[in-house]
Design an enzyme around this catalytic site. Sequence first.
Site, PDB file in Angstrom:
ATOM      1  N   TYR A 131      58.143   3.044  -8.617  1.00 49.15           N
ATOM      2  CA  TYR A 131      57.528   3.961  -9.586  1.00 49.15           C
ATOM      3  C   TYR A 131      56.518   3.221 -10.478  1.00 49.15           C
ATOM      4  CZ  TYR A 131      61.612   6.894  -8.407  1.00 49.15           C
ATOM      5  OH  TYR A 131      62.588   7.604  -7.751  1.00 49.15           O
ATOM      6  N   HIS A 141      66.108   1.813  -1.764  1.00 48.73           N
ATOM      7  CA  HIS A 141      65.397   3.079  -2.026  1.00 48.73           C
ATOM      8  C   HIS A 141      65.416   4.014  -0.820  1.00 48.73           C
ATOM      9  CE1 HIS A 141      62.142   4.743  -4.932  1.00 48.73           C
ATOM     10  NE2 HIS A 141      62.710   5.732  -4.278  1.00 48.73           N
TER      11      HIS A 141
HETATM   12  N1  LIG Z   1      65.487   8.172  -4.409  1.00 45.38           N
HETATM   13  C1  LIG Z   1      64.400   8.830  -4.077  1.00 45.38           C
HETATM   14  O1  LIG Z   1      63.831   8.665  -2.975  1.00 45.38           O
HETATM   15  C2  LIG Z   1      63.835   9.815  -5.040  1.00 45.38           C
HETATM   16  C3  LIG Z   1      62.816  10.692  -4.626  1.00 45.38           C
HETATM   17  C4  LIG Z   1      62.366  11.646  -5.560  1.00 45.38           C
HETATM   18  C5  LIG Z   1      62.899  11.670  -6.845  1.00 45.38           C
HETATM   19  N2  LIG Z   1      63.861  10.773  -7.223  1.00 45.38           N
HETATM   20  C6  LIG Z   1      64.429  10.768  -8.609  1.00 45.38           C
HETATM   21  O2  LIG Z   1      64.782  12.097  -8.984  1.00 45.38           O
HETATM   22  C7  LIG Z   1      64.053  12.463 -10.153  1.00 45.38           C
HETATM   23  C8  LIG Z   1      63.761  13.952 -10.196  1.00 45.38           C
HETATM   24  O3  LIG Z   1      63.086  14.411  -9.067  1.00 45.38           O
HETATM   25  P1  LIG Z   1      61.577  14.940  -9.141  1.00 45.38           P
HETATM   26  O4  LIG Z   1      60.792  14.038  -9.996  1.00 45.38           O
HETATM   27  O5  LIG Z   1      61.180  15.166  -7.720  1.00 45.38           O
HETATM   28  O6  LIG Z   1      61.591  16.342  -9.832  1.00 45.38           O
HETATM   29  P2  LIG Z   1      62.524  17.512 -10.404  1.00 45.38           P
HETATM   30  O7  LIG Z   1      63.374  17.010 -11.496  1.00 45.38           O
HETATM   31  O8  LIG Z   1      63.130  18.243  -9.260  1.00 45.38           O
HETATM   32  O9  LIG Z   1      61.359  18.441 -10.999  1.00 45.38           O
HETATM   33  C9  LIG Z   1      60.425  17.934 -11.911  1.00 45.38           C
HETATM   34  C10 LIG Z   1      59.324  18.974 -12.097  1.00 45.38           C
HETATM   35  O10 LIG Z   1      59.855  20.121 -12.744  1.00 45.38           O
HETATM   36  C11 LIG Z   1      59.222  20.281 -14.023  1.00 45.38           C
HETATM   37  N3  LIG Z   1      60.292  20.630 -14.980  1.00 45.38           N
HETATM   38  C12 LIG Z   1      61.326  19.856 -15.361  1.00 45.38           C
HETATM   39  N4  LIG Z   1      62.152  20.527 -16.190  1.00 45.38           N
HETATM   40  C13 LIG Z   1      61.615  21.754 -16.339  1.00 45.38           C
HETATM   41  C14 LIG Z   1      62.003  22.896 -17.074  1.00 45.38           C
HETATM   42  N5  LIG Z   1      63.107  22.913 -17.814  1.00 45.38           N
HETATM   43  N6  LIG Z   1      61.212  24.006 -17.018  1.00 45.38           N
HETATM   44  C15 LIG Z   1      60.084  24.007 -16.264  1.00 45.38           C
HETATM   45  N7  LIG Z   1      59.669  22.946 -15.543  1.00 45.38           N
HETATM   46  C16 LIG Z   1      60.419  21.821 -15.574  1.00 45.38           C
HETATM   47  C17 LIG Z   1      58.541  18.976 -14.329  1.00 45.38           C
HETATM   48  O11 LIG Z   1      57.363  19.171 -15.064  1.00 45.38           O
HETATM   49  P3  LIG Z   1      57.112  18.427 -16.483  1.00 45.38           P
HETATM   50  O12 LIG Z   1      57.318  16.968 -16.268  1.00 45.38           O
HETATM   51  O13 LIG Z   1      55.685  18.787 -16.782  1.00 45.38           O
HETATM   52  O14 LIG Z   1      58.095  19.035 -17.430  1.00 45.38           O
HETATM   53  C18 LIG Z   1      58.190  18.466 -12.935  1.00 45.38           C
HETATM   54  O15 LIG Z   1      57.010  19.084 -12.461  1.00 45.38           O
HETATM   55  C19 LIG Z   1      62.805  11.577 -10.056  1.00 45.38           C
HETATM   56  O16 LIG Z   1      62.088  11.529 -11.259  1.00 45.38           O
HETATM   57  C20 LIG Z   1      63.404  10.277  -9.608  1.00 45.38           C
HETATM   58  O17 LIG Z   1      64.023   9.606 -10.702  1.00 45.38           O
HETATM   59  C21 LIG Z   1      64.344   9.866  -6.340  1.00 45.38           C
END
Ligand SMILES: NC(=O)c1ccc[n+]([C@@H]2O[C@H](COP(=O)([O-])OP(=O)(O)OC[C@H]3O[C@@H](n4cnc5c(N)ncnc54)[C@H](OP(=O)(O)O)[C@@H]3O)[C@@H](O)[C@H]2O)c1
Length: 273
Positions: A53, A111
């Site tokens: 990241y 990862h």
């Molecule tokens: N291990 C892996 O391969 C892997 C892969 C992907 C993700 N991850 C981890 O999982 C975490 C979460 O996954 P993700 O980043 O894919 O996304 P997510 O949490 O599924 O969704 C995030 C999105 O939703 C929006 N959002 C969040 N809360 C909200 C709410 N209450 N109302 C409206 N919109 C909202 C955010 O926008 P805003 O930011 O503008 O609020 C962003 O666009 C990552 O950050 C990372 O730490 C791990």
Amino acid sequence: MPSLTDTFTLSNDVEIPKIGFGTWQIPDGPDAYDSVAAALKAGYRHIDTARAYGNEASVARAIRDSGIPRDEIFVTTKLPAEIKDHDEALASFETTMSALEMDYVDLYLIHAPWPWTDMGSDHRTGNQAVWKALEGIHASGRARSIGISNFTVDDIESLMETATVTPHVNQIRWYVGYTQDETTAYCQQKGILVEGYSPLATGAILDSADLAGIAAKYGKSVAQLCIRYLLEKDVLPLPKTTSAKRAAENADVDFEISADDLAALDALTDPTA
Ligand SMILES: NC(=O)c1ccc[n+]([C@@H]2O[C@H](COP(=O)([O-])OP(=O)(O)OC[C@H]3O[C@@H](n4cnc5c(N)ncnc54)[C@H](OP(=O)(O)O)[C@@H]3O)[C@@H](O)[C@H]2O)c1
């Protein structure tokens, strides 16, 4: 909020706060710093980052500057998916620890079982070698727990052919309509905690009319319903947001989804497919 202070207990007896704050796609510098600072202020005590990241340094600075004792915050980071060599894994961990300026991490993950540019390719020998490196780091005390991410049952069984430590965690993509049932059941049966990443399908789930209808019954937002759904399944949600208001909203999930509504959610198909 109880959901932020409640914990799951890993198979090595380490306690892990039930909701983690995700930091993927939050740029290093003020964005990552301010988002993590706001999350800590809102009560989050579990932060998920990764070397890939590019924001470990800012995430860690926000943790330090919060004044919260280090042992009250659970910090996860990840070994880049491209590294499939024992000594390169050890070197990457040192780079991570220099960026974090921490004595230890709470959880260190591989990862992915394959490089992102070649998803699904076979790296079983490389993963076994890298896991040995993580076992050594764990034995040294610099990673209180170790685990994997994006591993299928097959990937885990290959790893276990030479492992001496069963992974404490498998972090996988998990949201309503995308629940990876086979991997989830296998991990839960083996005592491997399943962490659900992208619990809001990276935002793609939020305008679902089906979900809005169910969420309205509880006076909750779609995001809150989606996050609660993971908790109902003993899967640890990792929502990400750059908004302090939404960070607080995403943690305000102390309600119970009825059995009927859980069944309705179970029956939904992937809204992003
Ligand atoms: N291990 C892996 O391969 C892997 C892969 C992907 C993700 N991850 C981890 O999982 C975490 C979460 O996954 P993700 O980043 O894919 O996304 P997510 O949490 O599924 O969704 C995030 C999105 O939703 C929006 N959002 C969040 N809360 C909200 C709410 N209450 N109302 C409206 N919109 C909202 C955010 O926008 P805003 O930011 O503008 O609020 C962003 O666009 C990552 O950050 C990372 O730490 C791990």
